[in-house]
Write a protein that holds these residues in place. Structure first.
Motif, PDB file in Angstrom:
ATOM      1  N   ILE A   1      -3.718  -8.818   0.582  1.00 55.98           N
ATOM      2  CA  ILE A   1      -2.341  -8.352   0.837  1.00 55.98           C
ATOM      3  C   ILE A   1      -2.381  -7.216   1.858  1.00 55.98           C
ATOM      4  O   ILE A   1      -3.320  -6.406   1.878  1.00 55.98           O
ATOM      5  N   ALA A   2      -1.384  -7.165   2.737  1.00 55.13           N
ATOM      6  CA  ALA A   2      -1.303  -6.107   3.762  1.00 55.13           C
ATOM      7  C   ALA A   2       0.160  -5.923   4.177  1.00 55.13           C
ATOM      8  O   ALA A   2       1.035  -6.749   3.870  1.00 55.13           O
ATOM      9  N   SER A   3       0.434  -4.813   4.903  1.00 54.72           N
ATOM     10  CA  SER A   3       1.783  -4.556   5.424  1.00 54.72           C
ATOM     11  C   SER A   3       1.666  -3.673   6.663  1.00 54.72           C
ATOM     12  O   SER A   3       0.591  -3.145   6.983  1.00 54.72           O
ATOM     13  N   ASN A   4       2.758  -3.540   7.352  1.00 55.06           N
ATOM     14  CA  ASN A   4       2.810  -2.642   8.517  1.00 55.06           C
ATOM     15  C   ASN A   4       3.319  -1.260   8.142  1.00 55.06           C
ATOM     16  O   ASN A   4       3.777  -0.489   8.994  1.00 55.06           O
TER      17      ASN A   4
ATOM     18  N   PRO B   1      10.717  -3.682  -4.883  1.00 53.53           N
ATOM     19  CA  PRO B   1      11.840  -2.790  -5.184  1.00 53.53           C
ATOM     20  C   PRO B   1      13.179  -3.437  -4.885  1.00 53.53           C
ATOM     21  O   PRO B   1      13.299  -4.333  -4.043  1.00 53.53           O
ATOM     22  N   ASN B   2      14.173  -2.943  -5.592  1.00 53.04           N
ATOM     23  CA  ASN B   2      15.565  -3.362  -5.407  1.00 53.04           C
ATOM     24  C   ASN B   2      15.769  -4.849  -5.689  1.00 53.04           C
ATOM     25  O   ASN B   2      16.616  -5.507  -5.086  1.00 53.04           O
ATOM     26  N   GLY B   3      14.936  -5.416  -6.606  1.00 52.82           N
ATOM     27  CA  GLY B   3      15.084  -6.813  -6.988  1.00 52.82           C
ATOM     28  C   GLY B   3      14.577  -7.794  -5.950  1.00 52.82           C
ATOM     29  O   GLY B   3      14.970  -8.972  -5.957  1.00 52.82           O
ATOM     30  N   PHE B   4      13.699  -7.340  -5.086  1.00 48.93           N
ATOM     31  CA  PHE B   4      13.192  -8.208  -4.018  1.00 48.93           C
ATOM     32  C   PHE B   4      12.326  -9.316  -4.573  1.00 48.93           C
ATOM     33  O   PHE B   4      11.453  -9.078  -5.415  1.00 48.93           O
TER      34      PHE B   4
ATOM     35  N   GLY C   1       8.018   1.114  -1.442  1.00 51.57           N
ATOM     36  CA  GLY C   1       7.579   1.109  -2.836  1.00 51.57           C
ATOM     37  C   GLY C   1       6.460   0.110  -3.020  1.00 51.57           C
ATOM     38  O   GLY C   1       5.798  -0.316  -2.074  1.00 51.57           O
ATOM     39  N   ILE C   2       6.245  -0.294  -4.290  1.00 53.86           N
ATOM     40  CA  ILE C   2       5.142  -1.195  -4.634  1.00 53.86           C
ATOM     41  C   ILE C   2       5.634  -2.642  -4.608  1.00 53.86           C
ATOM     42  O   ILE C   2       6.623  -2.999  -5.264  1.00 53.86           O
TER      43      ILE C   2
ATOM     44  N   ILE D   1       0.635  -3.742  -3.351  1.00 58.75           N
ATOM     45  CA  ILE D   1       0.481  -2.817  -2.222  1.00 58.75           C
ATOM     46  C   ILE D   1       1.628  -1.824  -2.240  1.00 58.75           C
ATOM     47  O   ILE D   1       2.768  -2.176  -2.605  1.00 58.75           O
ATOM     48  N   ASN D   2       1.320  -0.576  -1.866  1.00 60.76           N
ATOM     49  CA  ASN D   2       2.356   0.467  -1.811  1.00 60.76           C
ATOM     50  C   ASN D   2       2.822   0.630  -0.360  1.00 60.76           C
ATOM     51  O   ASN D   2       2.009   0.731   0.562  1.00 60.76           O
ATOM     52  N   THR D   3       4.131   0.641  -0.156  1.00 64.12           N
ATOM     53  CA  THR D   3       4.705   0.776   1.189  1.00 64.12           C
ATOM     54  C   THR D   3       5.561   2.032   1.272  1.00 64.12           C
ATOM     55  O   THR D   3       6.086   2.511   0.257  1.00 64.12           O
ATOM     56  N   ILE D   4       5.709   2.535   2.500  1.00 63.95           N
ATOM     57  CA  ILE D   4       6.493   3.758   2.723  1.00 63.95           C
ATOM     58  C   ILE D   4       7.494   3.502   3.849  1.00 63.95           C
ATOM     59  O   ILE D   4       7.142   2.959   4.918  1.00 63.95           O
ATOM     60  N   VAL D   5       8.735   3.906   3.629  1.00 68.07           N
ATOM     61  CA  VAL D   5       9.780   3.887   4.660  1.00 68.07           C
ATOM     62  C   VAL D   5      10.158   5.338   4.944  1.00 68.07           C
ATOM     63  O   VAL D   5      10.678   6.038   4.066  1.00 68.07           O
TER      64      VAL D   5
END
Length: 364
Positions: A30-33, A57-60, A78-79, A96-100
């Motif tokens: 798993i990965a993200s930008n 998050p947010n019901g995604f 979020g996660i 994976i944890n993401t940040i905005v």
């Protein structure tokens, strides 16, 4: 393979064989930008299976292998969890944890942003989170890249929009605008009549305001080099009592307080005049020993003196040189008491020639 041996009550036996296959669980990647800025796309990627199931998050939810969503709020970060299922229906889960990051909120400070042309303005931009650099446009065809503090000058009237786009320490962009208002500067100008005033001939000099460039509301005139001779009229008059070179100053002010000053030379000329005595006494005392005309406004001069028989007894082209009562002014031959005729030709300051004749009595 697993083998089972079965014996019944009659001691009869039989055997059965079962084949059992245990498949390895998939290994999900798993990965993200992340981190991303607000309103950018948050891209998620996964591998290691044939089907994927995302929650976040947010019901995604998503069944895409590589879903993407707009980071419309900070809470989008979020996660995120993905469940990977392989061809054998085996599955595994990872997160994976993401940040905005929020966008910076910049503010422009300047001082002053209102004034008369030419106006130079200092600009500073600040933001939260802190800005790392800024990209400026000033509305006057100028731009600057990089500094958080800068300056720009405005030479023409108008309302200018200033824009600062900042990049914060997280690489996110934010923009702020500011307005600069530049008032027109008046241009002081005037005419005067007569152009070359002459003492004792011309009366008052008439000054006519010819200033332009703005809505002018006040005029301050200075006719001589002292503050005593002034006027606040738009079109004043002034009488010069002495010939000379003067500097006339006009200071104009617009309705916005913008000012301009004009200094213009004014030459007040002398008129022409000459005074010739009718007698003199060259007897060596302290009084009246020289026959010497006086005058003003004379640029060229010539004096002839003749006796009653028409013989020239004196001649000069120097206005300051007088006749001492001797022949040719040499002091060796004393002219007798008599009435002599003089002839004077002069050219005045206006270039006009004059010829004068008269008599002078020499008294011993």
């Amino acid at each position: 393979q697993y083998t089972v041996f079965v014996t019944d009550a009659n001691t009869c036996t039989n055997t059965a064989v079962a084949t059992l296959v245990i498949n390895p669980a998939p290994i999900p990647n798993i990965a993200s930008n992340s981190p991303v800025c607000l309103n950018d796309n948050l891209n998620l990627t996964a591998s290691g299976g044939t089907t994927y199931s995302w929650i976040g998050p947010n019901g995604f939810t998503s069944s895409s292998q590589n879903p993407s969503l707009v980071a419309s709020s900070i809470s989008v970060g979020g996660i995120y969890q993905v469940t990977v299922t392989d061809a054998n229906s085996c599955f595994a889960t990872t997160t994976i944890n993401t940040i905005v990051n929020p966008l910076p909120v910049p503010a422009i400070i300047s001082g002053p942003n209102v004034g008369c042309a030419p106006l130079c303005v200092n600009f500073t931009v600040s933001s939260t989170p802190a800005a790392a650099q800024a990209f400026w446009t000033f509305g006057n065809s100028e731009s600057v890249n990089g500094p958080l503090n800068t300056i720009s000058c405005y030479n023409a009237q108008g309302i200018y929009t200033v824009n600062a786009t900042v990049v914060d320490i997280n690489g996110c962009l934010g923009a702020a605008t500011w307005t600069v208002e530049v008032y027109p500067k008046p241009v002081a100008d005037f005419n005067h009549s007569p152009i070359k005033p002459i003492i004792n001939i011309d009366g008052e000099v008439i000054f006519t305001d010819a200033s332009w460039g703005a809505n002018i509301v006040s005029w301050n005139w200075y006719f001589m080099n002292t503050a005593q001779y002034t006027s606040v009229e738009q079109n004043p008059t002034f009488m010069y009592t002495e010939a000379g070179n003067y500097v006339v100053a006009l200071i104009v002010k617009s309705d916005h307080g913008c000012m301009d000053t004009l200094l213009r030379p004014l030459v007040v000329g002398e008129d022409y005049g000459i005074y010739v005595p009718n007698a003199f006494t060259p007897n060596g005392d302290e009084w009246n020993n020289i026959f010497q005309p006086k005058g003003f406004g004379i640029v060229k001069y010539e004096l002839f003196i003749f006796d009653r028989w028409g013989e020239k007894v004196f001649h000069t082209k120097t206005f300051e040189e007088g006749w001492d009562g001797t022949f040719q002014g040499r002091g060796t031959k004393i002219c007798k008491e008599d009435v002599y005729t003089w002839l004077i030709t002069v050219t005045d300051v206006f270039g006009k020639s004059h010829e004068l004749k008269g008599h002078v009595t020499l008294i011993r």
